[in-house]
Design a protein around this motif. Structure first.
Motif, PDB file in Angstrom:
ATOM      1  N   GLN A  86       0.827  -1.205   0.000  1.00 12.87           N
ATOM      2  CA  GLN A  86       0.000   0.000   0.000  1.00 12.87           C
ATOM      3  C   GLN A  86       0.862   1.257   0.000  1.00 12.87           C
ATOM      4  N   GLN A  87       1.911   1.264   0.856  1.00 19.08           N
ATOM      5  CA  GLN A  87       2.806   2.421   0.878  1.00 19.08           C
ATOM      6  C   GLN A  87       3.517   2.599  -0.463  1.00 19.08           C
ATOM      7  N   LEU A  88       3.901   1.476  -1.081  1.00 21.24           N
ATOM      8  CA  LEU A  88       4.545   1.557  -2.386  1.00 21.24           C
ATOM      9  C   LEU A  88       3.599   2.144  -3.426  1.00 21.24           C
ATOM     10  N   GLU A  89       2.343   1.725  -3.361  1.00 22.45           N
ATOM     11  CA  GLU A  89       1.359   2.263  -4.300  1.00 22.45           C
ATOM     12  C   GLU A  89       1.160   3.760  -4.079  1.00 22.45           C
ATOM     13  N   GLN A  90       1.106   4.170  -2.837  1.00 23.45           N
ATOM     14  CA  GLN A  90       0.908   5.591  -2.550  1.00 23.45           C
ATOM     15  C   GLN A  90       2.077   6.429  -3.053  1.00 23.45           C
ATOM     16  N   ARG A  91       3.300   5.959  -2.770  1.00 20.17           N
ATOM     17  CA  ARG A  91       4.470   6.713  -3.230  1.00 20.17           C
ATOM     18  C   ARG A  91       4.541   6.732  -4.765  1.00 20.17           C
ATOM     19  N   MET A  92       4.177   5.617  -5.374  1.00 28.84           N
ATOM     20  CA  MET A  92       4.218   5.555  -6.830  1.00 28.84           C
ATOM     21  C   MET A  92       3.162   6.472  -7.451  1.00 28.84           C
ATOM     22  N   GLN A  93       1.986   6.518  -6.848  1.00 25.26           N
ATOM     23  CA  GLN A  93       0.954   7.427  -7.360  1.00 25.26           C
ATOM     24  C   GLN A  93       1.409   8.877  -7.263  1.00 25.26           C
ATOM     25  N   ARG A  94       2.093   9.219  -6.168  1.00 26.10           N
ATOM     26  CA  ARG A  94       2.583  10.578  -6.022  1.00 26.10           C
ATOM     27  C   ARG A  94       3.638  10.898  -7.084  1.00 26.10           C
ATOM     28  N   GLY A 105      12.412  18.926 -12.423  1.00 27.27           N
ATOM     29  CA  GLY A 105      13.696  19.446 -11.997  1.00 27.27           C
ATOM     30  C   GLY A 105      14.487  18.431 -11.209  1.00 27.27           C
ATOM     31  N   GLN A 106      15.493  18.943 -10.493  1.00 25.56           N
ATOM     32  CA  GLN A 106      16.394  18.079  -9.750  1.00 25.56           C
ATOM     33  C   GLN A 106      15.719  17.426  -8.564  1.00 25.56           C
ATOM     34  N   ILE A 107      14.744  18.095  -7.954  1.00 24.32           N
ATOM     35  CA  ILE A 107      14.063  17.512  -6.796  1.00 24.32           C
ATOM     36  C   ILE A 107      13.338  16.235  -7.203  1.00 24.32           C
ATOM     37  N   PHE A 108      12.722  16.259  -8.371  1.00 24.57           N
ATOM     38  CA  PHE A 108      12.030  15.056  -8.844  1.00 24.57           C
ATOM     39  C   PHE A 108      13.036  13.927  -9.074  1.00 24.57           C
ATOM     40  N   SER A 109      14.149  14.232  -9.712  1.00 29.97           N
ATOM     41  CA  SER A 109      15.170  13.206  -9.939  1.00 29.97           C
ATOM     42  C   SER A 109      15.696  12.659  -8.624  1.00 29.97           C
ATOM     43  N   GLN A 110      15.922  13.540  -7.650  1.00 32.14           N
ATOM     44  CA  GLN A 110      16.410  13.095  -6.350  1.00 32.14           C
ATOM     45  C   GLN A 110      15.382  12.209  -5.666  1.00 32.14           C
ATOM     46  N   THR A 111      14.105  12.558  -5.785  1.00 30.80           N
ATOM     47  CA  THR A 111      13.047  11.747  -5.181  1.00 30.80           C
ATOM     48  C   THR A 111      12.989  10.361  -5.813  1.00 30.80           C
ATOM     49  N   VAL A 112      13.100  10.301  -7.123  1.00 31.24           N
ATOM     50  CA  VAL A 112      13.074   9.008  -7.811  1.00 31.24           C
ATOM     51  C   VAL A 112      14.274   8.158  -7.405  1.00 31.24           C
ATOM     52  N   ILE A 113      15.442   8.771  -7.286  1.00 26.90           N
ATOM     53  CA  ILE A 113      16.633   8.030  -6.872  1.00 26.90           C
ATOM     54  C   ILE A 113      16.476   7.487  -5.461  1.00 26.90           C
ATOM     55  N   GLU A 114      15.953   8.303  -4.551  1.00 31.82           N
ATOM     56  CA  GLU A 114      15.734   7.835  -3.182  1.00 31.82           C
ATOM     57  C   GLU A 114      14.712   6.697  -3.150  1.00 31.82           C
ATOM     58  N   GLN A 115      13.666   6.805  -3.946  1.00 30.64           N
ATOM     59  CA  GLN A 115      12.663   5.745  -3.986  1.00 30.64           C
ATOM     60  C   GLN A 115      13.271   4.446  -4.520  1.00 30.64           C
ATOM     61  N   LEU A 116      14.132   4.551  -5.521  1.00 35.41           N
ATOM     62  CA  LEU A 116      14.803   3.359  -6.031  1.00 35.41           C
ATOM     63  C   LEU A 116      15.676   2.695  -4.966  1.00 35.41           C
ATOM     64  N   SER A 117      16.354   3.531  -4.168  1.00 39.51           N
ATOM     65  CA  SER A 117      17.205   2.960  -3.120  1.00 39.51           C
ATOM     66  C   SER A 117      16.400   2.315  -2.009  1.00 39.51           C
ATOM     67  N   LEU A 118      15.138   2.730  -1.814  1.00 43.35           N
ATOM     68  CA  LEU A 118      14.301   2.159  -0.769  1.00 43.35           C
ATOM     69  C   LEU A 118      13.601   0.877  -1.188  1.00 43.35           C
ATOM     70  N   LEU A 119      13.591   0.583  -2.459  1.00 42.14           N
ATOM     71  CA  LEU A 119      12.909  -0.635  -2.918  1.00 42.14           C
ATOM     72  C   LEU A 119      13.636  -1.865  -2.388  1.00 42.14           C
ATOM     73  N   PRO A 120      12.895  -2.872  -1.931  1.00 38.89           N
ATOM     74  CA  PRO A 120      13.547  -4.099  -1.434  1.00 38.89           C
ATOM     75  C   PRO A 120      14.218  -4.851  -2.571  1.00 38.89           C
ATOM     76  N   THR A 227      11.081  -0.796 -12.751  1.00 36.14           N
ATOM     77  CA  THR A 227      11.148  -0.546 -14.197  1.00 36.14           C
ATOM     78  C   THR A 227      10.620   0.846 -14.538  1.00 36.14           C
ATOM     79  N   GLU A 228       9.492   1.203 -13.933  1.00 38.13           N
ATOM     80  CA  GLU A 228       8.897   2.502 -14.233  1.00 38.13           C
ATOM     81  C   GLU A 228       9.770   3.643 -13.717  1.00 38.13           C
ATOM     82  N   LEU A 229      10.302   3.488 -12.506  1.00 33.27           N
ATOM     83  CA  LEU A 229      11.170   4.538 -11.967  1.00 33.27           C
ATOM     84  C   LEU A 229      12.452   4.685 -12.784  1.00 33.27           C
ATOM     85  N   THR A 230      12.991   3.524 -13.214  1.00 37.03           N
ATOM     86  CA  THR A 230      14.189   3.578 -14.052  1.00 37.03           C
ATOM     87  C   THR A 230      13.899   4.269 -15.373  1.00 37.03           C
TER      88      THR A 230
END
Length: 919
Positions: A86-94, A105-120, A227-230
């Protein structure tokens, strides 16, 4: 304590003395024990059985408690996995909501990178699934055991009787009431415990199955999210700005911070002190290889197939040389890998230490690959000593690669330290981006110096194959080679750091795979040469043995027969058939390896791959629809065309080596099978490529019909020749190697193509004859079904010769020639009374067409000799020449006689040699 022991000793002494004094006491005590022991044993046996049942109940209770704990844990894990999803779905929807905005901008790229690092990680999912599988198997086994035990306790009385009967030794029936009274309550309690355990195990199994299903759903969703974040990160730029320049100073400070490096060194030292075995072993191995470097290089030279070991050389020497080349390149990368592993596995590692570990791993891999290939290209290495490559080219390429390594590996270390997961985002977008761009420029400079027109490598290419496609398209592929690193540098500078890093990594892996394929080609070709030379050597030695035996039998000295020389290995000398098979095998292997390298990035490249070029109409499930033709379809069609071309070119060698040599197939049938197979492969490849491009039969049937009409009028000869070629291959009126006569051309059939056949005449010229001439015209095939051919020699002897003697002499000459067949037998016939000779015909047969000229020469030579020996003259034609004087030259002017005065001319003497020469 000592006093108590002394007292016991005193009482024991007194009791022993009493027993000695009064032996009757011993008898009474023994009788009492004999009576009491059976009674005590009879009471203890039922109690032991009851105790065993109580122990089983205790184990069941403990098992129930463990099952409850496992059930609670499984339910907790299930809730946690559902919450994670559920949390993954919420973050992905955002993220997807923000991704719809085109200006990111850079904030979006940084957010995507952080989300990738948090994936199990997938490894964690696999380990948890393995544990769940073991728990599920144990729960199923325990439930089955409980059900079997409940089945045994269904009839309580029978269960009690069975328990009573299991006593060892057997109990008397008098103890049954006592045992039954104790066992019934215990077995009823066990029945309740088994029922509870069975229910709990079934609930645990269901919870584990639900947990496994939830984990599988989470894994699939995690992979889809990754895959989508990449993909988002792949094409979302972090464009350079003033902030990028301002972040250079703090990024440099973070990278060169003494505190960070001190902490990393302390972490490394702590890990080394905590688990010193493997690091110490790696250090000892690296030092050993470094100190033994000169001996390994000398061994590398000694393993080359030179004159010293040519007799005993085998392919294992080359494999050993490759292993030595890898060992020479291993010390530095091994130390880097060891340090990276220590930093990566440290429990209290800081962010800089983790980033340093990742950078060391990247540097170790790159350094090992570049050093190994530099050692391979060394003039004393495998490429020069074993594969026979040009030493000047190897020296040039090896030096260029070493200089490139000294510059490129440190740059990539800076890129990895500032651009991978554990580095700050500011470092990735400033220092990491700039160092990566600089590294790509260095890479482009290296390729330019290596592949420039005046480099020894390209000059050798022009000298060896001036008309090859590589030379013709030099400007194209040289420009592409320089454009690739420059384009990657442009992507990095424009802010597409992820895309640039991806393309660089995969292109570099593909390049190393190409170099590895070249080395594998050389290894296999060398192995083929070794085996062939060994076979030739064995055959030569066998022939030498037979020659010596024949010499000894003839009374000669067999030692005078010279041994066969030892030939040197030459990869360039392998047959065209083997080369074609190697080309096919290495090409397919290389294409498979490149596909394996790039297949993981296909989702990220979907923006390019799925880009539509044009649309076409197709019928899907009976309905007409419009489908797009994408870049991926076009690329796949090109790959199919390339693979088809390689297969068509080399399938003949594959059929020869793999299939046709195993069966007794004639050479002409083998050629026909190979040609038809090439046609079939070409047709399948063309149809496949056209279908990928959306060109179906319904789209081109009108074109085929129009072409049929055009062929019927304008290209009918070409079609006729093509069909005639198919008929020639099917009926085989001519075959490769046959000697044929077509019109005024006589020669050997060299090739049968789709339109025409090449005939090599006896002057060495290739005459191209349309296939139609072999079907509709008259063709003489001297070797179609029988190699035997007849010789017809005409011999004339002077009038007055002995005819019987001439016939006998001619027949003896013909029969005396070893190449003349005795069946059919030769013959001599007196054919005619000529103008100036008696004419004979000599008819003889030889076994092959190749012997005609030689045997004719030998027979003519022998006939002339034997007739001369027997005084038989071979006359030459007699001609009478009449001379007249012309009217303009009368009076001694030396004129030729007039034509009409032949009857009145006075008889002349024998003509002079000059007059005989006139026509």
């Amino acid at each position: 304590m000592n006093g108590l022991l002394r007292a016991l000793g005193i009482y024991a002494g007194r009791f022993g003395s009493a027993l000695i004094r009064y032996p009757a006491i011993i008898v009474l005590v023994g009788m009492a024990l004999l009576v009491a022991l059976p009674v005590r044993a009879e009471v203890a046996a039922p109690a032991a059985l009851a105790h065993a049942i109580a122990a089983e109940n205790s184990r069941l209770s403990a098992q129930i408690a463990e099952t409850k704990t496992a059930l609670e844990r499984a339910r907790s894990d299930l809730v946690q996995q559902r919450n994670s999803q559920q949390q993954l779905e919420q973050r992905m929807q955002r993220i997807e909501r923000h991704a719809q905005v085109h200006a990111l901008g850079q904030i979006f790229s940084q957010t995507v990178i952080e989300q990738l690092s948090l994936l199990p990680s997938v490894e964690g999912f696999d380990a948890a699934r393995h544990v769940r599988k073991e728990l599920l198997e144990a729960a199923s086994d325990t439930s089955l055991k409980a059900e079997h035990a409940l089945d045994e306790l269904a009839d309580m009385e029978t269960a009690v009787v069975l328990r009573f009967g299991t006593a060892q030794p057997a109990l008397p029936d008098t103890l049954w009431p006592q045992f039954a009274a104790v066992a019934r309550p215990l077995l009823r309690q066990q029945q309740v415990l088994l029922t509870s355990l069975d229910e709990l195990q079934q609930e645990l199994a269901q919870a584990l199955q639900a947990n496994d299903a939830a984990a599988l759903a989470l894994v699939q969703r995690t992979q889809a999210v990754r895959t989508e974040l990449t993909r988002l990160l792949f094409w979302v730029p972090a464009r350079p700005s003033l902030q990028t320049i301002s972040e250079l100073a703090p990024s440099w400070a973070w990278m060169t911070s003494a505190a960070n490096w001190r902490a990393a060194v302390l972490t490394l030292g702590g890990q080394l002190a905590w688990r010193p075995f493997w690091p110490t072993l790696a250090l000892v191995l690296a030092l050993t290889l470094f100190l033994a470097r000169q001996r390994l290089q000398a061994k590398l030279v000694a393993l080359a197939p030179s004159a010293g070991n040519a007799e005993r050389y085998w392919i294992g020497y080359t494999v050993t040389a490759l292993a030595i080349t890898l060992a020479l390149a291993l010390p530095g990368p091994l130390l880097l890998w060891t340090a990276a592993d220590l930093l990566r596995t440290a429990p209290d590692a800081q962010r800089f230490a983790l980033a340093l570990a990742a950078a060391l791993v990247v540097s170790a891999k790159l350094l090992l690959a570049l050093s190994a290939f530099a050692g391979l290209l060394d003039r004393r290495g495998v490429a020069g000593g074993h594969f026979g490559w040009d030493e000047s080219l190897l020296s040039f390429s090896g030096q260029a690669l070493r200089r490139f390594t000294l510059m490129f590996v440190p740059l990539l270390f800076l890129v990895a330290l500032n651009g991978l997961d554990h580095a700050p985002f500011a470092n990735r977008e400033s220092l990491g981006r700039m160092s990566f761009t600089l590294a790509m420029l260095v890479f482009a400079l290296f390729l330019g110096r290596l592949l420039r027109r005046r480099s020894p490598l390209i000059q050798r290419l022009y000298a060896r194959a001036p008309r090859s496609w590589a030379v013709r398209l030099y400007a194209l592929w040289f420009g592409a080679a320089l454009a690739v690193p420059l384009a990657i540098a442009g992507l990095s500078a424009a802010g597409y750091s992820v895309a640039a890093a991806y393309f660089f990594g995969h292109i570099l892996m593909s390049l190393f795979m190409v170099l590895g394929a070249v080395a594998l080609y050389g290894l296999i070709a060398l192995w083929v040469q070794v085996e062939r030379r060994r076979l030739r050597r064995r055959q030569a030695l066998e022939a030498l043995r037979l020659a010596r035996e024949a010499a000894v039998e003839g009374g000669e000295d067999g030692s005078e027969v010279a041994e066969p020389p030892i030939t040197r290995l030459d990869i360039a000398a392998i047959s065209e058939q083997t080369r074609s098979l190697l080309d096919l095998f290495i090409t397919l292997l290389l294409l498979g390896g490149i596909w394996w390298v790039w297949k993981g990035g296909l989702p990220a490249l979907s923006v390019i791959i799925d880009h539509p070029l044009w649309t076409y109409h197709a019928t899907v499930d009976g309905q007409s629809t419009t489908l797009p033709l994408t870049v991926g379809n076009l690329f796949l069609a090109i790959v199919v065309a390339v693979v088809t071309a390689v297969a068509v070119r080399n399938v003949g060698a594959l059929l020869d080596i793999v299939l046709l040599q195993r069966f007794e197939v004639e050479a002409d049938a083998t050629y026909a099978i190979k040609v038809i197979t090439r046609y079939a492969l070409a047709a399948v490849g063309m149809v496949s490529a056209f279908s990928i491009l959306g060109i179906a039969w319904d789209d081109v049937h009108w074109l085929i019909a129009a072409m049929g009409v055009g062929l019927g009028f304008g290209l009918q000869e070409i079609v006729a020749n093509f069909v005639s070629g198919l008929i020639v291959l099917a009926e085989r009126p001519i075959r490769i190697g046959d000697i044929v006569t077509v019109g005024d051309v006589t020669g050997t059939v060299a090739r049968i193509r789709a339109r025409a056949t090449a005939v090599l005449d006896f002057d060495g010229k290739e005459v191209i004859i349309p296939n139609k001439a072999f079907i509709t015209g008259s063709v003489v095939n001297w070797t179609l079904s029988n190699q035997t051919t007849r010789l017809l020699l005409k011999v004339g002897v002077a009038y007055g010769s002995d005819i019987a003697l001439v016939q006998r002499l001619l027949l003896e000459v013909v029969q005396g020639n070893a190449d003349v067949l005795q069946e059919p037998s030769p013959s001599v016939y007196f054919m005619d009374f000529g103008d100036s000779s008696l004419d004979f015909e000599v008819r003889a047969f030889v076994g092959s067409f190749d012997k005609r000229l030689r045997v004719t020469h030998e027979l003519n030579f022998a006939i002339d000799a034997v007739l001369s020996e027997n005084g038989i003259e071979i006359p030459f034609p007699q001609r009478d020449l009449h001379l007249r004087s012309g009217p303009a030259l009368v009076g001694g002017q030396g004129s030729v006689p007039a034509q009409g005065d032949a009857a009145t001319a006075p008889p002349a003497g024998p003509p002079s040699p000059a007059a005989s020469a006139l026509p």
